[in-house]
Scaffold this active site. Structure first.
Site, mmCIF file in Angstrom:
data_model
loop_
_atom_site.group_PDB
_atom_site.id
_atom_site.type_symbol
_atom_site.label_atom_id
_atom_site.label_comp_id
_atom_site.label_asym_id
_atom_site.label_seq_id
_atom_site.Cartn_x
_atom_site.Cartn_y
_atom_site.Cartn_z
ATOM 1 N N GLU A 82 0.792 -1.229 0.000
ATOM 2 C CA GLU A 82 0.000 0.000 0.000
ATOM 3 C C GLU A 82 0.828 1.284 0.000
ATOM 4 O O GLU A 82 0.449 2.272 -0.621
ATOM 5 C CB GLU A 82 -0.930 0.013 1.228
ATOM 6 N N SER A 138 -29.155 -32.731 49.016
ATOM 7 C CA SER A 138 -28.337 -32.904 50.234
ATOM 8 C C SER A 138 -27.012 -32.162 50.191
ATOM 9 O O SER A 138 -26.167 -32.374 51.062
ATOM 10 C CB SER A 138 -28.060 -34.401 50.445
#
Length: 773
Positions: free
Chosen positions: A81, A342
């Site tokens: 780029e 329990s």
């Protein structure tokens, strides 16, 4: 002032223009540079992707990374780029002049000469292509360069560049096209991402793009020519396939991800403590057991695994299939409140030790018990008479637990649960009552893992954590370290399911303290365990609350718990909790009862007791009595001159305890009665009606033909009582010998039952009978 008069009007115009320009460039651009709605990203402890949510614009756009851009991607992007990126001030004058010449020559815009900074300016303010808009880009680029470093500009560009479809940003693209972190990209993949923002339309789902491959390979050749990569790297990168599809993001922890997204709606990047490896192990085991349980109409299960020491959550499975709408798969079983069964019992036993009520060796009554309309029963519907605290906890006996809670105090236990962080209790202690210990309370898996971790952390409760940045808060001491350790030692003895029963035979097996729970009506099955490395919780059931007789903690949740334990990675180090001698004090207890020894106790053990526990109550199972020389009678000071006085320690069981001990085959030595001719003789209370219960309402069953059936009544005895005489409403019914049971026909309403032993001892009670329709 004279000097200012000499300035010409056009010069004022130039000064004004330059001042405005200087002011414009001096004012920083918007911060943040992009006002973007990002996707929500959930990551594991290593930064790997767990889940992602699309943003409001229906785009996949991960939040910008503050980390270093991968070197391969950086070199590829700059080479493709903007090769002069690190040397220009935001614009490339020579490139602009060249582009302007070519555009004028062709009569149309064919080249833009945009630098990376100019492309960044266009991304934040996208406009149509024109010379005027290009000029605005130039101005904006110069301003950006003045206020941002080159690395910041490159980072902003890559995090907001379009990569085709609805994919924005290099992080998103790395996962969406290659299924990996940007740091793991190959040269071929980095080159692909470098060329895509320039032509994002080159990605065709389901069809490889030849033009994309050409552009990528052209960039790779450029990198080779410039010496950035070697020949072999170039050849291998060139033959890599270009992406032809959008990869679906991982959904390893959907319930967790939704929970975090709702809890932190403004936080777009959530770095969790989850281990992806452990999460996937848990998902696989959940799916496996879901397949096994489904034929039995059991469709849901949940798993939560935490680091025992820190509370960092390592796996979070809300249900086996998030997308199973038929069985409410989107319900989060980790956060859902369910009956506790329990699983609260270990904490009652630990607290009772601190209170001085018991030690693991202490006997607790296991008898038919009645509390103001509440009559608890054991799962196996039997009674042992007495059981040690350890036996009661390991076997999960309900009656000893209820009796212990009644002694300890419902409000005190309720207060402990609240203080320890149980967030689901919405009723008062009195509303819960004694069933609180048997599943009458609502708990969730998150809170239970917190509680069980407290046992492992010397009684200190500390919150669990899901996010890495969550600071570890100061813990609260809710149980003593000694009581916590002794409770874990008891829980370690619980029989494991399946082949795990033989775990002690293998040296590589892990020690594990665990507890199961099954709710009333078989709606919830729990198994929770802890060792120094992991705290694991498993719940099995149906989210619609459906009863299923196949559900039980031991058979449904227990196998999942131990499959997880065996599959989890084990760190080298301590395999079990280290006993700190400073947390204990030696205590002499009766070998039979497990309570503080008296002079009457024939055998005494010295055991470890929690250092800060309150005084343990003394043994009441042994007394010193005096007997005649021939041993036939008990004597006292009023008759031992005649018969003798041989001092002897005797074991005394209450009549109801003696009855059930004999029922279970235990021999109980009979105690001779007192000398009947003694002037101070008084019959001892040696018998007791143990069924029906005192002041209980008795329901009379009907037979198939409608006739009211008889009720079996029971009498317990402590001494050598050979015969007992039975009376109902002052009418003699008959007598029994040795095993004192009688079938009695009660009338509806109030009845008076009385029994008399041949030695004169008697017991009676009022029985309210009601016909069961």
């Amino acid at each position: 002032m004279q000097y200012l008069k000499k300035i010409k009007p056009w010069q004022w115009g130039v000064i004004t223009f330059l001042s405005i320009a200087l002011l414009y460039f001096a004012i920083p651009p918007d911060n943040p540079l992009f006002n973007t709605e990002y996707s929500t990203v959930i990551r594991d402890e290593q930064g790997d992707l767990l889940h992602a949510y699309i943003n409001k614009e229906e785009q996949w756009h991960f939040p910008p990374s503050e980390g270093i851009i991968p070197e391969k991607l950086k070199k590829a992007v700059i080479s493709y780029e903007d090769e002069a990126f690190y040397s220009h001030p935001g614009i490339d004058p020579s490139a602009i002049a060249r582009a302007l010449y070519n555009n004028l020559k062709e009569g149309e815009i064919t080249s833009g000469a945009s630098t990376l900074t100019m492309q960044l300016a266009r991304m934040r303010n996208p406009k149509s292509r024109s010379y005027f808009h290009k000029l605005l880009e130039v101005i904006d680029a110069l301003k950006i360069e003045l206020h941002y470093s080159k690395e910041e500009i490159l980072n902003l560009y890559l995090n907001h560049a379009p990569y085709g479809g609805n994919v924005i940003g290099y992080q998103t693209a790395a996962y969406k096209f290659f299924g990996k972190k940007p740091q793991q990209l190959t040269w071929g993949e980095a080159a692909t991402l470098a060329v895509l923002p320039n032509a994002p339309g080159l990605i065709y789902p389901g069809e490889p793009s030849k033009l994309l491959e050409v552009k990528r390979n052209s960039l790779l050749k450029k990198l080779l020519d410039r010496g950035t990569i070697e020949e072999l790297t170039y050849q291998l990168a060139s033959i890599e396939p270009v992406p032809d599809q959008f990869i679906t993001f991982a959904k390893d922890a959907p319930h967790l991800s939704r929970f975090l997204k709702m809890k932190y709606p403004d936080q777009k990047e959530l770095n969790t403590t989850i281990s992806k490896k452990i999460q996937r192990i848990s998902n696989q085991i959940a799916e496996k057991h879901h397949t096994v349980l489904a034929p039995y109409s059991i469709h849901n299960l949940s798993i939560l695994i935490a680091d025992t020491k820190t509370g960092a959550i390592k796996a979070y499975v809300g249900s086996p299939d998030f997308f199973d709408a038929q069985h409410n798969g989107q319900v989060d079983g980790v956060q859902a409140a369910r009956s506790s069964g329990s699983i609260l019992k270990p904490f009652l036993y630990a607290l009772s030790m601190d209170e001085g009520l018991i030690l693991p060796q202490s006997l607790i009554r296991d008898l038919p018990t009645y509390f103001d309309g509440f009559a608890p029963s054991n799962a196996n519907k039997t009674f042992q008479g007495v059981a040690t605290a350890k036996e009661a906890l390991v076997s999960s006996l309900n009656i000893p637990a209820v009796r212990l809670l009644n002694t300890y105090g419902i409000f005190q236990f309720y207060t402990f649960l609240k203080m320890a962080g149980v967030s689901t209790l919405f009723r008062s202690a009195d509303d819960y009552g004694l069933p609180l210990i048997l599943g009458g309370a609502e708990v969730n898996m998150w809170d239970m893992v917190t509680l069980y971790r407290a046992l492992a952390n010397e009684g200190v409760v500390q919150n669990n954590s899901l996010l890495k940045e969550e600071s570890s808060q100061q813990g609260k001491q809710v149980m003593s370290a000694g009581a916590s350790f002794l409770t874990l030692e008891m829980m370690k003895e619980l029989v494991r399911p399946g082949s795990e029963y033989y775990w002690r035979r293998f040296s590589n097996q892990q020690q594990f303290a665990w507890k199961t729970g099954t709710s009333f009506g078989h709606k919830d099955a729990w198994a929770i365990g802890v060792n120094p490395q992991y705290t694991i919780a498993v719940w099995v059931g149906n989210f619609n609350g459906e009863t299923n007789k196949n559900l039980s903690g031991a058979s449904s949740a227990g196998p999942i718990l131990f499959d997880l334990l065996q599959a989890l990675p084990v760190k080298p180090g301590k395999k079990w909790f280290i006993k700190n001698e400073m947390d204990f004090t030696p205590k002499k207890i009766c070998s039979l009862s497990g309570f503080a020894a008296t002079k009457a106790c024939t055998e005494v053990d010295t055991v470890d007791a929690p250092y800060f526990m309150k005084p343990l109550r003394t043994c009441d199972y042994h007394e010193t009595r005096y007997f005649s020389t021939d041993g036939k009678y008990q004597t006292c000071s009023h008759c031992w001159d005649k018969l003798g006085a041989v001092e002897k320690s005797v074991t005394l069981y209450a009549p109801d305890i003696a009855y059930y001990l004999r029922e279970n085959g235990q021999y109980i030595e009979a105690i001779p009665r007192h000398f009947p001719d003694c002037p101070r003789y008084k019959s001892e209370q040696s018998i007791e009606i143990i069924y029906p219960n005192l002041d209980a309402k008795l329901f009379l069953p009907r037979d198939y033909d409608g006739e009211i059936q008889e009720v079996i009544c029971k009498v317990g005895n402590t001494q050598a009582v050979e015969k007992v005489y039975w009376y109902l409403n002052e009418s003699f019914l008959g007598s029994t010998e040795e095993n004192h049971k009688m079938a009695i026909h009660f009338k509806p309403g109030k009845n008076y039952l009385k029994v008399v032993a041949e030695n004169g001892s008697e017991d009676s009670r009022t029985v309210f009978a009601q016909v069961k329709e």
